[in-house]
Design a protein around this motif. Structure first.
Motif, PDB file in Angstrom:
ATOM      1  N   ASP A  12       0.868  -1.178   0.000  1.00 11.86           N
ATOM      2  CA  ASP A  12       0.000   0.000   0.000  1.00 11.86           C
ATOM      3  C   ASP A  12       0.903   1.225   0.000  1.00 11.86           C
ATOM      4  O   ASP A  12       2.077   1.140   0.330  1.00 11.86           O
ATOM      5  N   PHE A  13       0.358   2.321  -0.415  1.00 16.70           N
ATOM      6  CA  PHE A  13       1.160   3.526  -0.597  1.00 16.70           C
ATOM      7  C   PHE A  13       0.777   4.577   0.433  1.00 16.70           C
ATOM      8  O   PHE A  13      -0.403   4.763   0.731  1.00 16.70           O
ATOM      9  N   ALA A  14       1.773   5.263   0.953  1.00 14.98           N
ATOM     10  CA  ALA A  14       1.591   6.251   2.013  1.00 14.98           C
ATOM     11  C   ALA A  14       0.786   7.451   1.530  1.00 14.98           C
ATOM     12  O   ALA A  14       0.721   7.738   0.331  1.00 14.98           O
TER      13      ALA A  14
ATOM     14  N   HIS B 192      15.600   0.030  -0.744  1.00 13.24           N
ATOM     15  CA  HIS B 192      14.882   1.162  -1.329  1.00 13.24           C
ATOM     16  C   HIS B 192      15.730   1.709  -2.467  1.00 13.24           C
ATOM     17  O   HIS B 192      16.536   2.605  -2.271  1.00 13.24           O
ATOM     18  N   ALA B 193      15.573   1.181  -3.652  1.00 13.66           N
ATOM     19  CA  ALA B 193      16.427   1.569  -4.784  1.00 13.66           C
ATOM     20  C   ALA B 193      16.244   3.022  -5.185  1.00 13.66           C
ATOM     21  O   ALA B 193      17.164   3.653  -5.666  1.00 13.66           O
ATOM     22  N   ALA B 194      15.061   3.575  -4.996  1.00  7.47           N
ATOM     23  CA  ALA B 194      14.808   4.923  -5.497  1.00  7.47           C
ATOM     24  C   ALA B 194      14.893   5.992  -4.416  1.00  7.47           C
ATOM     25  O   ALA B 194      14.516   7.123  -4.648  1.00  7.47           O
TER      26      ALA B 194
ATOM     27  N   ALA C 248       5.096   1.234  -9.913  1.00 12.31           N
ATOM     28  CA  ALA C 248       5.102   1.494  -8.470  1.00 12.31           C
ATOM     29  C   ALA C 248       4.813   0.218  -7.681  1.00 12.31           C
ATOM     30  O   ALA C 248       5.464  -0.054  -6.672  1.00 12.31           O
ATOM     31  N   LEU C 249       3.844  -0.578  -8.135  1.00 11.58           N
ATOM     32  CA  LEU C 249       3.525  -1.844  -7.462  1.00 11.58           C
ATOM     33  C   LEU C 249       4.701  -2.809  -7.514  1.00 11.58           C
ATOM     34  O   LEU C 249       5.075  -3.409  -6.509  1.00 11.58           O
ATOM     35  N   LYS C 250       5.303  -2.939  -8.697  1.00 14.50           N
ATOM     36  CA  LYS C 250       6.440  -3.852  -8.858  1.00 14.50           C
ATOM     37  C   LYS C 250       7.597  -3.432  -7.968  1.00 14.50           C
ATOM     38  O   LYS C 250       8.186  -4.258  -7.264  1.00 14.50           O
ATOM     39  N   GLU C 251       7.923  -2.145  -7.969  1.00  9.36           N
ATOM     40  CA  GLU C 251       9.042  -1.662  -7.165  1.00  9.36           C
ATOM     41  C   GLU C 251       8.763  -1.818  -5.670  1.00  9.36           C
ATOM     42  O   GLU C 251       9.651  -2.183  -4.903  1.00  9.36           O
ATOM     43  N   ALA C 252       7.523  -1.555  -5.244  1.00 10.86           N
ATOM     44  CA  ALA C 252       7.172  -1.729  -3.836  1.00 10.86           C
ATOM     45  C   ALA C 252       7.263  -3.195  -3.438  1.00 10.86           C
ATOM     46  O   ALA C 252       7.708  -3.530  -2.331  1.00 10.86           O
ATOM     47  N   TRP C 253       6.852  -4.093  -4.325  1.00 11.76           N
ATOM     48  CA  TRP C 253       6.941  -5.536  -4.065  1.00 11.76           C
ATOM     49  C   TRP C 253       8.392  -5.964  -3.925  1.00 11.76           C
ATOM     50  O   TRP C 253       8.758  -6.635  -2.961  1.00 11.76           O
TER      51      TRP C 253
END
Length: 128
Positions: free
Chosen positions: A13-15, A97-99, A84-89
């Motif tokens: 989920d996103f903040a 946290h790559a970004a 965004a979903l892929k990176e969060a997963w």
């Protein structure tokens, strides 16, 4: 009793304030061997692995109908949300946290000490 590991799925989920705040998904974790295979592939490989492991989400189409949490449903989602979903997963299963940007208050450091050391050749009497 032995250690059984971490939960089999992660919740994404996103903040508050994130472009995709409100979107949620549940995705299965992967083994280290599966992770290595993703690293050897490309970004398309990571998206395909995400699609295979997608369990559920709360995404809807423009008519307020639920999108299926399937590879076909993923193809109907905006590319920025898929990314965004892929990176969060990936972050949730690796802890990386790559970004993440560096903090703006990071000091630039002082002058290098190497610059203050004289770099003249030794005289023949001191060289021995």
């Amino acid at each position: 009793m032995g250690y059984k590991g971490t939960p089999r799925t992660v919740k994404i989920d996103f903040a508050q304030g994130h472009e995709h705040h409100g979107a949620e998904a549940r995705v299965r974790r992967m083994s280290f061997g599966e992770w290595e295979a993703i690293l050897e592939g490309d970004d398309d490989n990571a998206v395909a692995e995400f699609a295979k492991r997608l369990v559920s989400w709360n995404l809807e189409d423009d008519d307020d109908q639920p999108l299926p949490a399937t590879p076909e449903g993923l193809r109907m989602v905006d590319t920025s949300l898929v990314t965004a979903l892929k990176e969060a997963w990936l972050q949730s299963i690796t802890g990386v946290h790559a970004a993440d940007p560096l903090p703006q208050s990071s000091p630039s450091g002082g002058p290098s000490l190497v610059e203050s050391i004289p770099m003249e050749a030794l005289s023949p009497s001191l060289a021995s």
